[in-house]
Design a protein around this motif. Structure first.
Motif, PDB file in Angstrom:
ATOM      1  N   GLN A   1      28.489  -5.291 -25.885  1.00  0.00           N
ATOM      2  CA  GLN A   1      29.597  -5.061 -25.197  1.00  0.00           C
ATOM      3  C   GLN A   1      29.698  -5.899 -23.684  1.00  0.00           C
ATOM      4  O   GLN A   1      30.480  -6.289 -23.072  1.00  0.00           O
ATOM      5  CB  GLN A   1      29.993  -3.740 -25.151  1.00  0.00           C
ATOM      6  N   ARG A   2      28.438  -5.345 -23.169  1.00  0.00           N
ATOM      7  CA  ARG A   2      28.254  -5.798 -21.791  1.00  0.00           C
ATOM      8  C   ARG A   2      28.454  -7.427 -21.445  1.00  0.00           C
ATOM      9  O   ARG A   2      28.927  -7.796 -20.470  1.00  0.00           O
ATOM     10  CB  ARG A   2      26.827  -5.258 -21.374  1.00  0.00           C
ATOM     11  N   PHE A   3      28.149  -8.043 -22.588  1.00  0.00           N
ATOM     12  CA  PHE A   3      28.059  -9.536 -22.237  1.00  0.00           C
ATOM     13  C   PHE A   3      29.625 -10.208 -22.933  1.00  0.00           C
ATOM     14  O   PHE A   3      29.851 -11.221 -22.567  1.00  0.00           O
ATOM     15  CB  PHE A   3      26.974 -10.199 -23.129  1.00  0.00           C
ATOM     16  N   ILE A   4      29.973  -9.409 -23.778  1.00  0.00           N
ATOM     17  CA  ILE A   4      31.182  -9.917 -24.645  1.00  0.00           C
ATOM     18  C   ILE A   4      32.084 -10.519 -23.883  1.00  0.00           C
ATOM     19  O   ILE A   4      32.785 -11.536 -24.162  1.00  0.00           O
ATOM     20  CB  ILE A   4      31.524  -8.835 -25.861  1.00  0.00           C
ATOM     21  N   ILE A   5      32.708  -9.405 -23.027  1.00  0.00           N
ATOM     22  CA  ILE A   5      33.973  -9.503 -22.455  1.00  0.00           C
ATOM     23  C   ILE A   5      33.689 -10.887 -21.228  1.00  0.00           C
ATOM     24  O   ILE A   5      34.618 -12.100 -21.439  1.00  0.00           O
ATOM     25  CB  ILE A   5      34.400  -8.378 -21.535  1.00  0.00           C
ATOM     26  N   PRO A   6      32.820 -11.024 -20.428  1.00  0.00           N
ATOM     27  CA  PRO A   6      32.375 -12.319 -19.683  1.00  0.00           C
ATOM     28  C   PRO A   6      32.526 -13.537 -20.468  1.00  0.00           C
ATOM     29  O   PRO A   6      33.113 -14.489 -19.969  1.00  0.00           O
ATOM     30  CB  PRO A   6      31.236 -11.911 -18.947  1.00  0.00           C
ATOM     31  N   ILE A   7      31.961 -13.583 -21.625  1.00  0.00           N
ATOM     32  CA  ILE A   7      31.463 -14.553 -22.382  1.00  0.00           C
ATOM     33  C   ILE A   7      32.631 -15.008 -23.127  1.00  0.00           C
ATOM     34  O   ILE A   7      33.207 -16.383 -22.902  1.00  0.00           O
ATOM     35  CB  ILE A   7      30.571 -14.344 -23.473  1.00  0.00           C
ATOM     36  N   ILE A   8      33.867 -14.013 -23.406  1.00  0.00           N
ATOM     37  CA  ILE A   8      35.092 -14.592 -24.116  1.00  0.00           C
ATOM     38  C   ILE A   8      35.999 -15.130 -23.093  1.00  0.00           C
ATOM     39  O   ILE A   8      36.532 -16.316 -23.347  1.00  0.00           O
ATOM     40  CB  ILE A   8      35.736 -13.190 -24.588  1.00  0.00           C
ATOM     41  N   ILE A   9      36.031 -14.433 -21.671  1.00  0.00           N
ATOM     42  CA  ILE A   9      37.028 -14.961 -20.808  1.00  0.00           C
ATOM     43  C   ILE A   9      36.542 -16.338 -20.273  1.00  0.00           C
ATOM     44  O   ILE A   9      37.196 -17.280 -19.888  1.00  0.00           O
ATOM     45  CB  ILE A   9      37.216 -13.789 -19.623  1.00  0.00           C
ATOM     46  N   LEU A  10      35.068 -16.665 -20.002  1.00  0.00           N
ATOM     47  CA  LEU A  10      34.443 -17.905 -19.499  1.00  0.00           C
ATOM     48  C   LEU A  10      34.664 -18.794 -20.417  1.00  0.00           C
ATOM     49  O   LEU A  10      34.829 -19.936 -20.252  1.00  0.00           O
ATOM     50  CB  LEU A  10      33.191 -17.569 -19.122  1.00  0.00           C
TER      51      LEU A  10
END
Length: 470
Positions: free
Chosen positions: A105-114
């Motif tokens: 979860q910690r990496f998922i949101i930044p990766i999706i948005i970026l």
């Protein structure tokens, strides 16, 4: 061509300066461990764009000139846009599945948005490159980087201390710009056919082999970050990422600029009678310009590696000097490969580039696993350099069976001598200056002046004037 070159110069310079400022801000605010996590997110998004998006954008650039009328062009654009949306859906399925299997979860949101932001911007900028609208390309590239810088500074001013959240600041400008471009595109092509299976097959046929190549290049340039993480080299991951970022930002500015100018010239030379002789002469000429600019940068940046790291970042990253020097050599070879691989691109035989890159990537990964446990980030830099060197040798040898590339050895040797002499002057000058931005920039200016004088003495100054005219 000259007018377009000016726009490309401006966008390259602004993106390079903004990129450096962002690196400097982040490495001064965050320690190597945090910067290493940031690097992993950026690296992952780069891989996603390479595998899922680049085949669409590269095909768009290559196929645009083959469209005979506006209707065909609109069909191509609509089909490429639908393909982009499909890749987004495919990505979301993969990322949701991964999230169910492992805790990410910690990496998922930044990766999706970026990823959404970067892919939108990549598509938009590629569209204007295909349309040969250098002025608009310049505007959106400069706007993107300036807004990224503004957003990152704003996030830090609001005391956001999670570097992964700050990566979202990189995505917001690209999402805004991409949505504007896509909206305009949809409005202008709304009366055209939305999807063409024949257009998609052509995009797929040309682009997919290049995905394999880009993926192998990603493995050679970025997979070592995951291997460093695997061996718990967290601090060295941050230091290595900074050194690589410094080098790649500088080299990519110039490599991108030179390729944006040289590729249409080389392609036009080849298509005039499908002459390999014309293409060979054109590649040789453009490669001379490449050496003229990149060789002195390699000598200068390597000699000033200590100063570069300390000025851009903080003392906690000072161990990256050797990594920076090795990465400079890797980037020089990386740029050279573009000119050698033009042989396969011109003959539309990109599969051969992919095969060459597979062998080089395997060697790189194998060496990384062997060297990283003992030498950390330095071992990763050595393996990358050796991987690119092997890629260069095998590409050059195999390409000669198709088109025998010519190298202007006499001119190349004179450029090497001028660059080496300039490097000696810079090395000696280091002992007379303080390690601050003003004095280093002054020394760089002296080095540039010495290099120009040496070019004049060796009869190479005409290369500069010829390049400017073109």
């Amino acid at each position: 061509m000259k007018k377009n070159s000016i726009h490309y110069i401006i966008s390259s310079l602004i993106s390079g300066v903004a990129g450096f400022l962002i690196i400097s801000i982040l490495t001064k605010e965050f320690d190597p461990i945090s910067y290493g996590d940031y690097s992993l997110v950026i690296t992952t998004v780069a891989l996603l764009n390479t595998v899922l998006i680049s085949w669409i954008t590269q095909s768009l650039i290559r196929m645009y000139n083959n469209q005979k009328d506006k209707s065909e062009l609109n069909i191509l654009l609509n089909t490429s846009l639908i393909s982009l949306f499909c890749m987004w859906m495919f990505f979301l399925i993969i990322i949701i599945t991964m999230n169910l299997i492992i805790e990410t979860q910690r990496f998922i949101i930044p990766i999706i948005i970026l990823f959404v932001g970067e892919s939108l911007f990549l598509y938009s900028s590629s569209l204007f490159r295909a349309l040969n609208k250098a002025k608009i390309y310049n505007i959106i590239v400069c706007s993107s980087w300036i807004l990224k810088l503004v957003f990152i500074v704003s996030f830090i001013k609001f005391n956001i201390d999670d570097i992964l959240i700050i990566t979202i600041a990189l995505a917001v400008p690209n999402i805004l710009i991409g949505l504007i471009v896509v909206t305009i595109l949809l409005f202008e092509s709304k009366e055209s056919k939305w999807f063409s299976s024949s257009a998609f097959k052509e995009i797929y046929r040309y682009g997919i082999p290049l995905v394999g190549l880009s993926s192998m290049q990603w493995i050679m340039s970025s997979s070592d970050r995951y291997i460093l993480k695997l061996f718990n080299k967290d601090v060295e991951l941050g230091v290595y990422s900074l050194a690589y970022s410094i080098s790649s930002n500088i080299y990519n500015v110039f490599i991108t600029f030179l390729l944006l100018i040289s590729y249409p010239i080389i392609l036009r030379s080849y298509e005039e009678g499908k002459s390999s002789l014309n293409a060979t002469r054109s590649i040789k000429e453009q490669f001379n310009y490449f050496l003229l600019i990149l060789l002195p940068i390699t000598f200068g940046l390597s000699i000033l590696s200590d100063e570069a790291i300390l000025i851009i970042s903080s003392p906690s990253y000072s161990s990256g000097t050797v990594i920076l020097i090795l990465t400079n050599l890797s980037m020089l070879i990386f740029g050279t490969l573009f000119y050698i691989n033009k042989v396969w691109e011109l003959t539309k035989n990109t599969r051969e580039i992919f095969l060459n890159s597979i062998f080089a990537a395997l060697i790189n990964v194998l060496l990384t696993f062997i060297l990283v446990p003992f030498f950390g980030g330095t071992g990763a830099a050595i393996s990358t350099l050796l991987g690119y060197f092997f890629f260069l040798i095998i590409s050059y040898v195999r390409s000669r069976k198709i088109i025998r590339l010519e190298i202007d050895y006499f001119t190349s040797m004179k450029i090497i001598i001028c660059s080496l002499a300039m490097g000696i002057i810079v090395f000696v000058g280091k002992s007379f200056i303080e390690n601050n931005l003003f004095h280093v920039m002054l020394l760089i200016a002296v080095g540039c002046l010495v290099y120009i004088i040496l070019l004049k003495i060796f009869g190479l100054f005409n290369l500069i004037t010829e390049f400017i005219k073109k």
